[in-house]
Scaffold this active site. Structure first.
Site, PDB file in Angstrom:
ATOM      1  N   ASP A 140       4.244   6.573 -26.443  1.00  0.00           N
ATOM      2  CA  ASP A 140       3.877   6.623 -25.028  1.00  0.00           C
ATOM      3  C   ASP A 140       4.051   5.257 -24.373  1.00  0.00           C
ATOM      4  O   ASP A 140       4.556   5.152 -23.250  1.00  0.00           O
ATOM      5  CB  ASP A 140       2.426   7.087 -24.869  1.00  0.00           C
ATOM      6  CG  ASP A 140       2.261   8.569 -25.126  1.00  0.00           C
ATOM      7  OD1 ASP A 140       2.766   9.358 -24.329  1.00  0.00           O
ATOM      8  OD2 ASP A 140       1.623   8.928 -26.125  1.00  0.00           O
ATOM      9  N   GLY A 141       3.592   4.209 -25.061  1.00  0.00           N
ATOM     10  CA  GLY A 141       3.703   2.872 -24.495  1.00  0.00           C
ATOM     11  C   GLY A 141       5.141   2.444 -24.315  1.00  0.00           C
ATOM     12  O   GLY A 141       5.511   1.855 -23.283  1.00  0.00           O
TER      13      GLY A 141
END
Length: 395
Positions: free
Chosen positions: A167-168
């Site tokens: 996600d990051g």
């Protein structure tokens, strides 16, 4: 002056990837309006540690964002989004493919309202293909990208990261994609759609695995803390029980490390001249470095490595990070006032610009904190806002 002060972003995404991208734009001055469901809020409010019932992850993830609570599944909520779109530059969303279309908010419809809009779509698997309609999270991307299969001890199971890694990475990639699209708009005058699948950006950080597979049939194996490209590279325990990480990605560094630990004879070996050659002799190299470090305390090891201009770092936990002088010098963390918790410490912006620096101006706000202000800017009257709240459209 901030770089993106003239950009308005609608963050209609949830959890981590899309909101991370919007956060990074907000860090450099964009006016980010966070849209949440008026009763459920963003699920990230309930993730991770909490203080006095208030989620701390939310405080960082939604910093620099105005919080408006709007039910986009209701026609009145959809009209609010349409009005916002007319006045905005970017919409970040991560609804399952087909959801916006079902609400009459398809990208073509939104671009008809504002031809300069950037519609940034973040989903697990992209907008098309056999898996597009499936729910997708970062964990699935970490599994499908090859990351988990490469991570862990050689004889152990595939290992997932203890954080929202995919996600990051996708958030970073999306913020980059949005900036590319905004730059293109300066030349064309037109917005466009960004289609990002979370399963893809993380793959770009794993090296040329597909290139090597297609060319040589190579399938990466788990190597623990070792590297498949160079050696010595590992974590080593000191006499006083500390763990240190050593990297020798550059040839000169490898030579300095091995000489420091008393094995200059290894440098003279023909195989030592390449990372691949050193990997073939990793056991011998690890034994030389590991035994030398194990006979000394961490403070002495780090000092000796620094004198030799070799690369080493202690394995930190968050307490160590909080006390580290380098992070303090970089101002990596900032403490800010917070209306719910008094004050909150969050990580600062990711990089420093000499002319237009970013800034964390405030922390994540309570649900619906700025709804009235945002709707007022869209020319809703106090009476209309009151009616929308009574009807459950906003909070």
């Amino acid at each position: 002056m901030t770089s993106l002060a003239d950009i308005r972003v609608i963050d209609a995404a949830t959890l981590f990837a899309g909101p991370s991208a919007a956060m990074m734009l907000g860090d450099f001055g964009a006016d980010v309006i966070k849209i949440e469901h008026p009763r459920r809020g963003d699920p990230s409010r309930g993730h991770g540690a909490a203080k006095d019932g208030v989620g701390l992850w939310w405080k960082s993830l939604s910093r620099n964002k105005r919080a408006a609570a709007v039910d986009l599944s209701k026609p009145e909520g959809q009209e609010i989004l349409r009005r916002l779109v007319r006045e905005s530059d970017v919409l970040v969303e991560n609804f399952r493919p087909g959801t916006l279309e079902r609400w009459g908010l398809a990208p073509d419809d939104l671009l008809a309202l504002n031809p300069r809009l950037i519609v940034a779509r973040m989903t697990g698997f992209g907008q098309f293909g056999p898996m597009a309609s499936r729910p997708g999270f970062g964990t699935l991307a970490e599994a499908m990208s090859g990351f988990a299969s490469m991570t862990g001890e050689p004889e152990g199971p595939p290992t997932l990261p203890p954080l929202a890694l995919a996600d990051g990475i996708a958030g970073l990639a999306m913020s980059y994609a949005v900036m590319v699209a905004l730059h293109a708009r300066e030349r064309t005058g037109r917005g466009q759609v960004v289609d990002m699948a979370i399963i893809e950006p993380i793959m770009g950080l794993l090296g040329p695995q597909m290139t090597a597979y297609k060319a040589l049939g190579v399938v990466p194996r788990r190597t623990g803390n070792r590297s498949s490209s160079n050696a010595p590279r590992n974590t080593y325990r000191t006499r006083d029980g500390r763990w240190l990480a050593v990297s020798t990605s550059a040839q000169t560094i490898a030579e300095r490390v091995v000489t420091l630990v008393g094995r200059p004879d290894l440098v003279a070996q023909p195989w030592f001249s390449s990372g691949a050659g050193r990997v073939e002799h990793v056991e011998e190299l690890d034994e030389a470095v590991g035994s030398w470090i194990a006979a000394r305390d961490a403070e002495e090891v780090v000092a000796r490595f620094e004198e030799a201009q070799a690369a080493i770092a202690p394995i930190y936990n968050v307490k160590d990070i909080a006390e580290d002088p380098q992070y303090a010098a970089l101002n990596t963390f900032v403490e800010l006032p917070d209306e719910e918790l008094g004050s909150v410490t969050v990580q600062n912006v990711l990089f420093r610009l000499s002319e237009t620096p970013g800034e964390v101006r405030w922390t994540g706000r309570p649900l619906g904190r700025d709804t009235d202000e945002v709707l007022g800017e869209l020319d809703y009257t106090p009476e209309q806002i009151k009616q929308l709240r009574e009807n459950g459209v906003i909070a």
